[in-house]
Design an enzyme around this catalytic site. Structure first.
Site, PDB file in Angstrom:
ATOM      1  N   LYS A 157       0.854  -1.187   0.000  1.00  0.00           N
ATOM      2  CA  LYS A 157       0.000   0.000   0.000  1.00  0.00           C
ATOM      3  C   LYS A 157       0.887   1.232   0.000  1.00  0.00           C
ATOM      4  O   LYS A 157       2.019   1.142   0.482  1.00  0.00           O
ATOM      5  CB  LYS A 157      -0.958   0.028   1.180  1.00  0.00           C
ATOM      6  CG  LYS A 157      -0.388  -0.303   2.561  1.00  0.00           C
ATOM      7  CD  LYS A 157       0.780   0.398   3.102  1.00  0.00           C
ATOM      8  CE  LYS A 157       0.710   1.883   3.378  1.00  0.00           C
ATOM      9  NZ  LYS A 157       1.985   2.419   3.939  1.00  0.00           N
ATOM     10  N   TYR A 245      -4.367   4.080   6.499  1.00  0.00           N
ATOM     11  CA  TYR A 245      -4.834   3.091   7.484  1.00  0.00           C
ATOM     12  C   TYR A 245      -6.145   3.555   8.132  1.00  0.00           C
ATOM     13  O   TYR A 245      -7.030   2.743   8.415  1.00  0.00           O
ATOM     14  CB  TYR A 245      -3.784   2.869   8.583  1.00  0.00           C
ATOM     15  CG  TYR A 245      -2.572   2.111   8.119  1.00  0.00           C
ATOM     16  CD1 TYR A 245      -2.614   0.737   7.940  1.00  0.00           C
ATOM     17  CD2 TYR A 245      -1.370   2.758   7.860  1.00  0.00           C
ATOM     18  CE1 TYR A 245      -1.505   0.033   7.522  1.00  0.00           C
ATOM     19  CE2 TYR A 245      -0.251   2.070   7.436  1.00  0.00           C
ATOM     20  CZ  TYR A 245      -0.326   0.701   7.267  1.00  0.00           C
ATOM     21  OH  TYR A 245       0.785   0.013   6.838  1.00  0.00           O
TER      22      TYR A 245
END
Ligand code: NAD
Length: 396
Positions: A157, A245
């Site tokens: 990511k 996140y």
């Protein structure tokens, strides 16, 4: 062993009040028992699997691309705990470093590649999966080349810098009929899975609000942080790296996509770390069910990785929420606070094995390219909301 601690109560009293005998329970049973004795949930944060590892010859072979901090400190050591995945190849710009890790982890030196001969990995039948752990701006190129080499790909990511790059990665996977998974480790981590189950099953009452904060101080002396100050390699600032996140958490806790976004952005004037990328982003999301989320990300405040879910009957607090180990899950109610302990499992091994299993079963992984694309799309809308000062309707 799973148990709850409640302020002011001995563990034995608590277990008794909660309907436990002093017995070992799986996560689902523990969650059910504390809230509604007797009810069985279909799925909850997993109890550790007793399944034995596959024989080495049957495990899928993985190549790690990029031997930086995260790859060498977390991912490579985690293959030792994988049941379906094994490390068979390394791709690095530094031969000596790759040889050192090859010797330490039993990788055949003939399976060491560099960035020039990377594409020839296509001819190596030992490699089934390529794991891209490079700076964000390189994800698209190395993922697409990995797929062109007819390998399955796990990509770190954020998936890529732009929506167009994400789409090209998805298209490349479809064209070659290969799996593409984004390494959203929190979606394989037992505490986060328990938080999802508790939130979505109504155990907190109707969900009203979520807050999530992710921040740390960007350190220009750390080589791993240098490319993070370079917009071309990083894609964005704190939002792209760690605010993601918080965004992910709002989506996996609600199981919904945001309908509206507003945001503010601020970087300390004159701080050389923030010439190209942003320091702080605060963003608000409204979900179709009415849940409001309030998130912060920062490259300037002290280490924070927390998540709170506010329900009508109880508040769930996960802090740290997205660390590598040592998570802490509290449930707070008017009558008192309870702490839930779940055995820690290696989330990196769980996510790698998930992709290996998806390949073996020819199934879409839980966090495919489309999941990464959605976050990149939403992060760009967050920037747009901050830039324009407008509340943005996501599908408007
Ligand atoms: P890092 O700088 O330690 O590692 C990057 C590696 O890429 C280095 O080995 C570097 O030599 C190599 N590299 C190749 N070409 C490069 C170039 N042109 N410029 C700079 N480096 C180049 O960084 P990291 O912290 O390990 O992050 C790598 C990736 O992993 C990022 O995408 C990051 O978002 C991701 N990450 C994920 C997690 C997680 O918990 N999932 C944690 C940390 C990092």
């Amino acid at each position: 062993m799973i148990y709850w601690l409640k302020k002011g109560l001995s563990r034995r009293t608590l277990l008794h009040k909660a309907g436990f005998g002093l017995i070992t329970l799986g996560a689902a049973s523990a969650i059910d028992t504390i809230f509604e004795p007797g009810l069985t949930l279909a799925q909850t944060g997993p109890a550790p699997s007793k399944e034995p590892p596959m024989p080495p010859a049957k495990k899928l072979g993985w190549a790690v691309v990029g031997l930086g901090k995260f790859a060498t400190e977390q991912i490579i050591p985690s293959f030792g705990e994988c049941k379906r995945s094994k490390l068979v190849a390394l791709v690095s710009g530094e031969r000596a470093k790759a040889e050192r890790y090859a010797s330490q982890y039993g990788v055949n030196p003939k399976n060491i590649y560099n960035y020039q001969n990377y594409d020839s990995i296509r001819n190596n039948p030992e490699v089934d999966v390529i794991y891209i752990i490079l700076p964000n701006g390189l994800h698209a190129d190395y993922t697409i080349r990995g797929l062109q080499a007819l390998k399955h790909v796990m990509c770190e990511k954020p998936m890529a810098n732009t929506v167009a790059e994400c789409q090209a990665m998805i298209d490349a996977a479809k064209k070659r009929d290969r799996k593409l998974m984004i390494a959203y480790r929190a979606q394989y981590e037992p505490y986060n899975l328990a938080a999802i189950e508790l939130s979505r099953s109504g155990k907190l009452g109707k969900l009203k609000s979520i807050t999530s904060d992710h921040g740390r101080n960007l350190d220009p002396k750390d080589p791993a942080d240098r490319w993070r100050m370079d917009k071309k390699l990083a894609g964005g600032g704190s939002l792209y790296d760690i605010g993601i996140y918080a965004l992910q958490a709002t989506r996996y806790i609600t199981g919904e996509e945001p309908a509206e976004i507003s945001a503010m952005l601020y970087s300390t004037p004159g701080d050389p770390r923030f010439r190209e990328i942003e320091e702080n982003v605060h963003f608000m999301l409204r979900f179709p069910s009415g849940v409001l989320a309030n998130c912060t990300s920062s490259y300037g405040y002290s280490d924070t990785k927390r998540l709170q879910v506010f329900g009508a009957d109880a508040v769930l607090e996960l802090d740290p929420a997205t660390d590598y180990y040592r998570h802490r899950l509290m449930i707070k109610r008017k009558s008192g606070s309870e702490e839930m302990n779940i055995p820690e499992q290696n989330q990196f091994a769980l996510e790698m094995d998930h992709l290996s299993q998806s390949i073996m079963d020819n199934k879409q992984p839980k966090t495919p390219g489309e999941e990464g694309l959605q976050d990149v799309r939403l992060m760009n809308l967050i920037y747009e909301a901050a830039r324009t000062g407008r509340t943005i309707k996501v599908n408007g």
